[in-house]
Scaffold this motif. Structure first.
Motif, mmCIF file in Angstrom:
data_model
loop_
_atom_site.group_PDB
_atom_site.id
_atom_site.type_symbol
_atom_site.label_atom_id
_atom_site.label_comp_id
_atom_site.label_asym_id
_atom_site.label_seq_id
_atom_site.Cartn_x
_atom_site.Cartn_y
_atom_site.Cartn_z
ATOM 1 N N UNK A 166 0.840 -1.208 0.000
ATOM 2 C CA UNK A 166 0.000 0.000 0.000
ATOM 3 C C UNK A 166 0.873 1.255 0.000
ATOM 4 N N UNK A 167 1.931 1.239 0.813
ATOM 5 C CA UNK A 167 2.827 2.397 0.872
ATOM 6 C C UNK A 167 3.509 2.629 -0.473
ATOM 7 N N UNK A 168 3.958 1.540 -1.125
ATOM 8 C CA UNK A 168 4.601 1.658 -2.434
ATOM 9 C C UNK A 168 3.624 2.133 -3.501
ATOM 10 N N UNK A 169 2.357 1.713 -3.380
ATOM 11 C CA UNK A 169 1.327 2.139 -4.323
ATOM 12 C C UNK A 169 1.190 3.664 -4.302
ATOM 13 N N UNK A 170 1.058 4.230 -3.115
ATOM 14 C CA UNK A 170 0.865 5.678 -3.001
ATOM 15 C C UNK A 170 2.162 6.443 -3.271
ATOM 16 N N UNK A 171 3.307 5.828 -2.984
ATOM 17 C CA UNK A 171 4.570 6.467 -3.319
ATOM 18 C C UNK A 171 4.706 6.622 -4.829
ATOM 19 N N UNK A 172 4.399 5.570 -5.570
ATOM 20 C CA UNK A 172 4.502 5.615 -7.032
ATOM 21 C C UNK A 172 3.513 6.607 -7.636
ATOM 22 N N UNK A 173 2.301 6.646 -7.091
ATOM 23 C CA UNK A 173 1.291 7.579 -7.590
ATOM 24 C C UNK A 173 1.743 9.019 -7.382
ATOM 25 N N UNK A 174 2.302 9.300 -6.221
ATOM 26 C CA UNK A 174 2.770 10.660 -5.944
ATOM 27 C C UNK A 174 4.011 10.996 -6.761
ATOM 28 N N UNK A 175 4.893 10.005 -7.013
ATOM 29 C CA UNK A 175 6.033 10.223 -7.901
ATOM 30 C C UNK A 175 5.549 10.646 -9.287
ATOM 31 N N UNK A 176 4.496 10.008 -9.745
ATOM 32 C CA UNK A 176 3.944 10.295 -11.068
ATOM 33 C C UNK A 176 3.458 11.737 -11.166
ATOM 34 N N UNK A 177 2.681 12.151 -10.172
ATOM 35 C CA UNK A 177 2.099 13.497 -10.176
ATOM 36 C C UNK A 177 3.191 14.561 -10.092
ATOM 37 N N UNK A 178 4.114 14.390 -9.154
ATOM 38 C CA UNK A 178 5.169 15.392 -8.994
ATOM 39 C C UNK A 178 6.116 15.411 -10.185
#
Length: 380
Positions: free
Chosen positions: A98-110
């Motif tokens: 779950x933590x990696x999921x949201x980390x990757x999503x935020x990496x994408x946006x930024x």
């Protein structure tokens, strides 16, 4: 807002982004050991990240049309910091996933937001500055892996490490936020156009995919390679030299490479350096030659991504933000699908053999770049 202050603020976000990624990636060997998983299982776990990141493309056009890039940039960066802290607190595969999921999503946006701001700022400067932003990102990587190396020597565990880094980076991001450029919302060119694909943008996407495959794989597996194959206790040594040489190349990008070299030659030299560096590190898996090989790979991969983003910003079909978003999709596929693939290959044939796929990806940069420049000439 003065361009100088805006440039410093965008640079700060590139720095924070690099520290975030390096802090997580340099702790992968510890995560493997703590979770007691093999290379294939680690590869499966890493698949969470590309799946999450690709979901960001669905909302990219809407974000670019409705917000200045500073809004998704600060939102995504704070989410990155929270996700990084959550990785440190994870004690099972479910919470870690779950933590990696949201980390990757935020990496994408930024990633989309800060690269769009960098390309737009570049257009307000007479001299090249885009490479300096990516150099700051690489310098952030050096800081992240350097800090990890220090904390490993001090026997500091992953929990206080990642939580401390997350808090520090959130404070830096909030402080830099007011100085970010405003008014960079894309009024047009932010919708995917159905029909015949843009050939030149496709080739740029493939180029960034190949470079990202190498870069992402080096981030996630260099520590494991030095620990398991080179067999050294300070396993961050390869990652550290890779990041230092990447940073030096990106500093040279603005001051020497872009000004004095044809972009065709940039891709040629990068291709040969990636391939040669990997062959050196795998044929002589000892400390000095492996570090030398990783250094050459770092210099080779360094300039491909910023140069490709610059070329995408000149798209005639899409806004700079949307063009970057499109080729960022290829970047995500390479950066995030590459490491899991290496895990599966490693489990089947060994880690040293799996690293040869980086050499193949690096070699392919040359013919694809030739196809891109040929397509541009035909469109002219």
């Amino acid at each position: 807002m003065s361009p100088r202050k805006s440039r410093l603020a965008v640079s700060a976000f590139f720095l924070v982004h690099g520290i975030n990624l390096a802090s997580w990636a340099s702790r992968i060997p510890d995560i493997k050991e703590r979770m007691d998983i093999n290379d294939a299982e680690m590869g499966t776990l890493l698949l969470v990240m590309p799946i999450s990141s690709i979901l960001g493309l669905v909302s990219a056009g809407w974000i670019l049309r409705n917000f200045d890039n500073k809004t998704p940039l600060i939102t995504g960066m704070i989410a990155q910091c929270i996700s990084l802290a959550a990785i440190g607190m994870s004690d099972n595969l479910y919470t870690l996933s779950a933590a990696l999921f949201f980390l990757a999503l935020s990496f994408r946006i930024t990633g989309i937001a800060m690269n769009t701001q960098a390309v737009i700022l570049q257009k307000s400067y007479a001299k090249p500055i885009n490479g300096s932003f990516h150099a700051m990102w690489s310098f952030g990587g050096i800081m992240g892996v350097g800090l990890t190396s220090l904390l490993l020597a001090l026997k500091v565990t992953i929990l206080p490490h990642l939580i401390g880094v997350a808090i520090m980076l959130a404070i830096i991001s909030i402080a830099a936020y007011p100085y970010l450029p405003t008014g960079d919302r894309a009024e047009e060119g932010s919708k995917i156009k159905l029909g015949k694909p843009d050939k030149s943008l496709f080739y740029l996407g493939v180029l960034i995919l190949l470079a990202s495959f190498c870069e992402g794989g080096m981030f996630d597996w260099s520590g494991v390679y030095f620990k398991d194959i080179v067999n050294v206790e300070l396993y961050t040594a390869g990652y550290f030299t890779f990041m230092i040489c990447m940073t030096l190349s990106r500093i040279m990008l603005d001051k020497f490479i872009i000004i004095r070299m044809k972009k065709e030659h940039v891709y040629l030299i990068s291709s040969l350096m990636i391939t040669g560096g990997i062959l050196l590190a795998t044929s002589l898996p000892y400390l000095i030659p492996a570090m030398a090989g990783f250094s050459i790979v770092g210099m080779g991969t360094a300039v491909v991504i910023p140069t490709t983003f610059l070329l995408a910003g000149d798209s005639k079909k899409y806004s700079a933000g949307m063009a970057i978003s499109i080729i960022s999709t290829y970047s995500v596929v390479g950066m995030l699908f590459g490491p899991p693939l290496i895990g599966f290959i490693s489990e089947a044939f060994g880690l040293k053999i799996s690293f040869l796929f980086f050499a193949v990806m690096g070699l392919l940069i040359l013919p694809v770049s030739r196809l891109y420049f040929r397509s541009v000439k035909n469109e002219a």
